[in-house]
Design a protein around this motif. Structure first.
Motif, PDB file in Angstrom:
ATOM      1  N   TYR A  18      46.792  64.460  -7.720  1.00  0.00           N
ATOM      2  CA  TYR A  18      46.478  64.784  -6.331  1.00  0.00           C
ATOM      3  C   TYR A  18      46.046  63.480  -5.660  1.00  0.00           C
ATOM      4  O   TYR A  18      45.000  62.927  -6.000  1.00  0.00           O
ATOM      5  CB  TYR A  18      45.373  65.833  -6.257  1.00  0.00           C
ATOM      6  CG  TYR A  18      45.826  67.202  -6.710  1.00  0.00           C
ATOM      7  CD1 TYR A  18      46.413  68.087  -5.807  1.00  0.00           C
ATOM      8  CD2 TYR A  18      45.700  67.609  -8.045  1.00  0.00           C
ATOM      9  CE1 TYR A  18      46.852  69.344  -6.216  1.00  0.00           C
ATOM     10  CE2 TYR A  18      46.144  68.858  -8.457  1.00  0.00           C
ATOM     11  CZ  TYR A  18      46.713  69.708  -7.539  1.00  0.00           C
ATOM     12  OH  TYR A  18      47.162  70.943  -7.949  1.00  0.00           O
ATOM     13  N   PRO A  19      46.840  62.951  -4.735  1.00  0.00           N
ATOM     14  CA  PRO A  19      46.556  61.627  -4.176  1.00  0.00           C
ATOM     15  C   PRO A  19      45.214  61.576  -3.458  1.00  0.00           C
ATOM     16  O   PRO A  19      44.858  62.491  -2.711  1.00  0.00           O
ATOM     17  CB  PRO A  19      47.702  61.416  -3.180  1.00  0.00           C
ATOM     18  CG  PRO A  19      48.769  62.379  -3.586  1.00  0.00           C
ATOM     19  CD  PRO A  19      48.061  63.552  -4.168  1.00  0.00           C
ATOM     20  N   ASP A  20      44.475  60.518  -3.692  1.00  0.00           N
ATOM     21  CA  ASP A  20      43.207  60.279  -2.998  1.00  0.00           C
ATOM     22  C   ASP A  20      43.514  59.580  -1.685  1.00  0.00           C
ATOM     23  O   ASP A  20      43.396  58.370  -1.554  1.00  0.00           O
ATOM     24  CB  ASP A  20      42.283  59.425  -3.875  1.00  0.00           C
ATOM     25  CG  ASP A  20      40.927  59.191  -3.208  1.00  0.00           C
ATOM     26  OD1 ASP A  20      40.573  59.978  -2.297  1.00  0.00           O
ATOM     27  OD2 ASP A  20      40.246  58.221  -3.586  1.00  0.00           O
ATOM     28  N   ILE A  21      43.925  60.400  -0.708  1.00  0.00           N
ATOM     29  CA  ILE A  21      44.422  59.811   0.531  1.00  0.00           C
ATOM     30  C   ILE A  21      43.710  60.373   1.758  1.00  0.00           C
ATOM     31  O   ILE A  21      44.037  60.033   2.889  1.00  0.00           O
ATOM     32  CB  ILE A  21      45.944  60.035   0.619  1.00  0.00           C
ATOM     33  CG1 ILE A  21      46.578  59.062   1.598  1.00  0.00           C
ATOM     34  CG2 ILE A  21      46.268  61.492   0.956  1.00  0.00           C
ATOM     35  CD1 ILE A  21      48.077  58.977   1.491  1.00  0.00           C
ATOM     36  N   GLY A  22      42.740  61.255   1.521  1.00  0.00           N
ATOM     37  CA  GLY A  22      41.989  61.798   2.641  1.00  0.00           C
ATOM     38  C   GLY A  22      42.232  63.263   2.912  1.00  0.00           C
ATOM     39  O   GLY A  22      41.622  63.830   3.823  1.00  0.00           O
ATOM     40  N   ASP A  75      43.658  53.830   6.368  1.00  0.00           N
ATOM     41  CA  ASP A  75      44.733  53.750   7.358  1.00  0.00           C
ATOM     42  C   ASP A  75      45.434  55.095   7.528  1.00  0.00           C
ATOM     43  O   ASP A  75      45.820  55.469   8.642  1.00  0.00           O
ATOM     44  CB  ASP A  75      45.745  52.681   6.952  1.00  0.00           C
ATOM     45  CG  ASP A  75      45.227  51.268   7.197  1.00  0.00           C
ATOM     46  OD1 ASP A  75      44.215  51.134   7.912  1.00  0.00           O
ATOM     47  OD2 ASP A  75      45.828  50.310   6.673  1.00  0.00           O
ATOM     48  N   PHE A  76      45.608  55.816   6.424  1.00  0.00           N
ATOM     49  CA  PHE A  76      46.244  57.130   6.527  1.00  0.00           C
ATOM     50  C   PHE A  76      45.414  58.064   7.405  1.00  0.00           C
ATOM     51  O   PHE A  76      45.948  58.752   8.276  1.00  0.00           O
ATOM     52  CB  PHE A  76      46.427  57.750   5.141  1.00  0.00           C
ATOM     53  CG  PHE A  76      46.943  59.166   5.178  1.00  0.00           C
ATOM     54  CD1 PHE A  76      48.282  59.426   5.384  1.00  0.00           C
ATOM     55  CD2 PHE A  76      46.066  60.242   5.046  1.00  0.00           C
ATOM     56  CE1 PHE A  76      48.760  60.731   5.449  1.00  0.00           C
ATOM     57  CE2 PHE A  76      46.531  61.548   5.104  1.00  0.00           C
ATOM     58  CZ  PHE A  76      47.881  61.787   5.305  1.00  0.00           C
ATOM     59  N   ILE A  77      44.098  58.072   7.192  1.00  0.00           N
ATOM     60  CA  ILE A  77      43.225  58.949   7.972  1.00  0.00           C
ATOM     61  C   ILE A  77      43.255  58.576   9.452  1.00  0.00           C
ATOM     62  O   ILE A  77      43.398  59.450  10.320  1.00  0.00           O
ATOM     63  CB  ILE A  77      41.788  58.905   7.422  1.00  0.00           C
ATOM     64  CG1 ILE A  77      41.728  59.545   6.026  1.00  0.00           C
ATOM     65  CG2 ILE A  77      40.827  59.615   8.369  1.00  0.00           C
ATOM     66  CD1 ILE A  77      40.403  59.386   5.327  1.00  0.00           C
ATOM     67  N   ASP A  94      47.751  71.153   6.171  1.00  0.00           N
ATOM     68  CA  ASP A  94      48.262  69.789   6.177  1.00  0.00           C
ATOM     69  C   ASP A  94      48.938  69.616   4.825  1.00  0.00           C
ATOM     70  O   ASP A  94      48.305  69.787   3.778  1.00  0.00           O
ATOM     71  CB  ASP A  94      47.124  68.775   6.331  1.00  0.00           C
ATOM     72  CG  ASP A  94      46.635  68.692   7.763  1.00  0.00           C
ATOM     73  OD1 ASP A  94      47.272  67.972   8.554  1.00  0.00           O
ATOM     74  OD2 ASP A  94      45.629  69.344   8.086  1.00  0.00           O
ATOM     75  N   SER A  95      50.236  69.295   4.826  1.00  0.00           N
ATOM     76  CA  SER A  95      51.008  69.283   3.590  1.00  0.00           C
ATOM     77  C   SER A  95      51.500  67.885   3.241  1.00  0.00           C
ATOM     78  O   SER A  95      51.845  67.092   4.123  1.00  0.00           O
ATOM     79  CB  SER A  95      52.226  70.202   3.703  1.00  0.00           C
ATOM     80  OG  SER A  95      51.833  71.535   3.894  1.00  0.00           O
ATOM     81  N   MET A  96      51.570  67.627   1.929  1.00  0.00           N
ATOM     82  CA  MET A  96      52.258  66.451   1.422  1.00  0.00           C
ATOM     83  C   MET A  96      53.440  66.971   0.614  1.00  0.00           C
ATOM     84  O   MET A  96      53.274  67.729  -0.339  1.00  0.00           O
ATOM     85  CB  MET A  96      51.333  65.591   0.560  1.00  0.00           C
ATOM     86  CG  MET A  96      51.858  64.181   0.329  1.00  0.00           C
ATOM     87  SD  MET A  96      51.918  63.151   1.821  1.00  0.00           S
ATOM     88  CE  MET A  96      50.186  62.708   2.004  1.00  0.00           C
ATOM     89  N   HIS A  97      54.625  66.580   1.030  1.00  0.00           N
ATOM     90  CA  HIS A  97      55.872  67.125   0.478  1.00  0.00           C
ATOM     91  C   HIS A  97      56.574  66.009  -0.297  1.00  0.00           C
ATOM     92  O   HIS A  97      56.923  64.970   0.273  1.00  0.00           O
ATOM     93  CB  HIS A  97      56.743  67.613   1.640  1.00  0.00           C
ATOM     94  CG  HIS A  97      57.912  68.440   1.244  1.00  0.00           C
ATOM     95  ND1 HIS A  97      57.789  69.691   0.678  1.00  0.00           N
ATOM     96  CD2 HIS A  97      59.253  68.203   1.344  1.00  0.00           C
ATOM     97  CE1 HIS A  97      58.994  70.195   0.458  1.00  0.00           C
ATOM     98  NE2 HIS A  97      59.893  69.310   0.838  1.00  0.00           N
ATOM     99  N   PHE A  98      56.782  66.213  -1.601  1.00  0.00           N
ATOM    100  CA  PHE A  98      57.351  65.201  -2.489  1.00  0.00           C
ATOM    101  C   PHE A  98      58.736  65.644  -2.933  1.00  0.00           C
ATOM    102  O   PHE A  98      58.908  66.765  -3.409  1.00  0.00           O
ATOM    103  CB  PHE A  98      56.468  65.027  -3.732  1.00  0.00           C
ATOM    104  CG  PHE A  98      55.017  64.762  -3.437  1.00  0.00           C
ATOM    105  CD1 PHE A  98      54.528  63.468  -3.348  1.00  0.00           C
ATOM    106  CD2 PHE A  98      54.133  65.819  -3.245  1.00  0.00           C
ATOM    107  CE1 PHE A  98      53.184  63.225  -3.085  1.00  0.00           C
ATOM    108  CE2 PHE A  98      52.796  65.593  -2.981  1.00  0.00           C
ATOM    109  CZ  PHE A  98      52.313  64.288  -2.901  1.00  0.00           C
TER     110      PHE A  98
END
Length: 287
Positions: free
Chosen positions: A117-121, A19-21, A150-154
């Motif tokens: 590292y999240p396995d999210i695509g 769904d994220f992809i 493409d960044s994931m910001h926590f």
């Protein structure tokens, strides 16, 4: 008081990789995921006290809300301080002092055991997880990332506000040529639509982040960040996948940045004033 037109960033508690992809990565749409970090040791451990206990006598460069002037480098810190003492300020009072791009693996490698590292695509660039710290008066000027990730910001400990604009909105934002930011004279909290009329057409997205939240910021998105109280964030970056975007990234890093730095050292404030005038002319030509 003027305000940008904004809509809320999509917010979910959980999301599958598929769904994220399909819903966010492919169409390049931001999303805040509330529970992505709940299984990490960092979710329970990471706060200002935890970092402070491990900081020792590290000396860190600090930046504030003032833009660089004349021949000053934008990468030159305003002051330096022991990390322990800086965190004490974050815990006790508002400040505009912030830490930009603290390289976790070099400075505090033991923190690597606290997150995944999240396995999210996203294919994360695993050599460069970075921390960012700020206090209750800290603002990060409006910009997009020069390497177009493409960044994931926590976010951890505290709260922050993030306002995003897609690359399609660049034509309204008074982007400064040879740079990755817009006019620094623009007050992003109270934009002057009479002085900068194109701003009234810009449409952004806004979200407030709390401890443990994860925000996906697609490649090339503009972001303006305000720390609402003392806290810190970690960014994991995925390098551009499309050939066009990868070439744009190389152009930004190798050519544009070096040309701008060289010209600024030579011309100083004249170069900055010229770029600002050009930003206004180019933007308002589109109206």
């Amino acid at each position: 008081m003027s305000r940008f037109k904004t809509t809320p960033v999509a917010r979910v508690k959980n999301i599958s990789k598929a769904d994220f992809i399909e819903q966010h990565y492919k169409p390049q749409k931001p999303v805040l995921i509330e529970n992505l970090t709940r299984s990490w040791p960092a979710y329970e451990k990471w706060n200002l006290n935890y970092i402070q206990e491990r900081s020792g006598d590290q000396i860190v460069p600090l930046y504030n809300n003032e833009p660089a002037k004349d021949k000053e480098s934008v990468y030159a810190p305003k002051k330096e301080m022991k990390l322990y003492d800086y965190i004490e300020i974050l815990k006790t009072q508002p400040t505009d002092l912030r830490i930009f791009f603290y390289e976790l693996l070099k400075k505090m490698p033991e923190l690597r055991n606290d997150f995944e590292y999240p396995d999210i695509g996203l294919k994360f660039f695993k050599k460069l997880p970075a921390l960012f710290f700020g206090g209750g008066a800290s603002k990060v000027f409006m910009h997009y990332d020069i390497d177009l990730p493409d960044s994931m910001h926590f976010h951890f400990d505290g709260h922050k506000s993030v306002t995003l604009f897609s690359p399609e909105q660049t034509k309204y934002l008074y982007r400064v040529p040879y740079s990755i930011h817009n006019l620094e004279a623009i007050d992003m909290d109270n934009p002057d639509f009479e002085k900068y009329p194109a701003l009234q057409y810009a449409e952004g997205m806004q979200v407030n982040m709390k401890h443990g939240d994860a925000l996906y910021m697609p490649s090339g998105y503009w972001h303006y960040i305000k720390y609402l109280d003392g806290g810190f964030s970690m960014t994991l970056r995925a390098l551009p996948r499309s050939p066009k975007r990868f070439l744009n990234m190389l152009s930004n890093v190798v050519i544009m940045r070096n040309f701008d730095n060289f010209t600024r050292r030579y011309w100083g404030q004249k170069w900055l004033d010229y770029k600002d005038e050009l930003a206004i002319r180019r933007t308002e030509k589109n109206l």
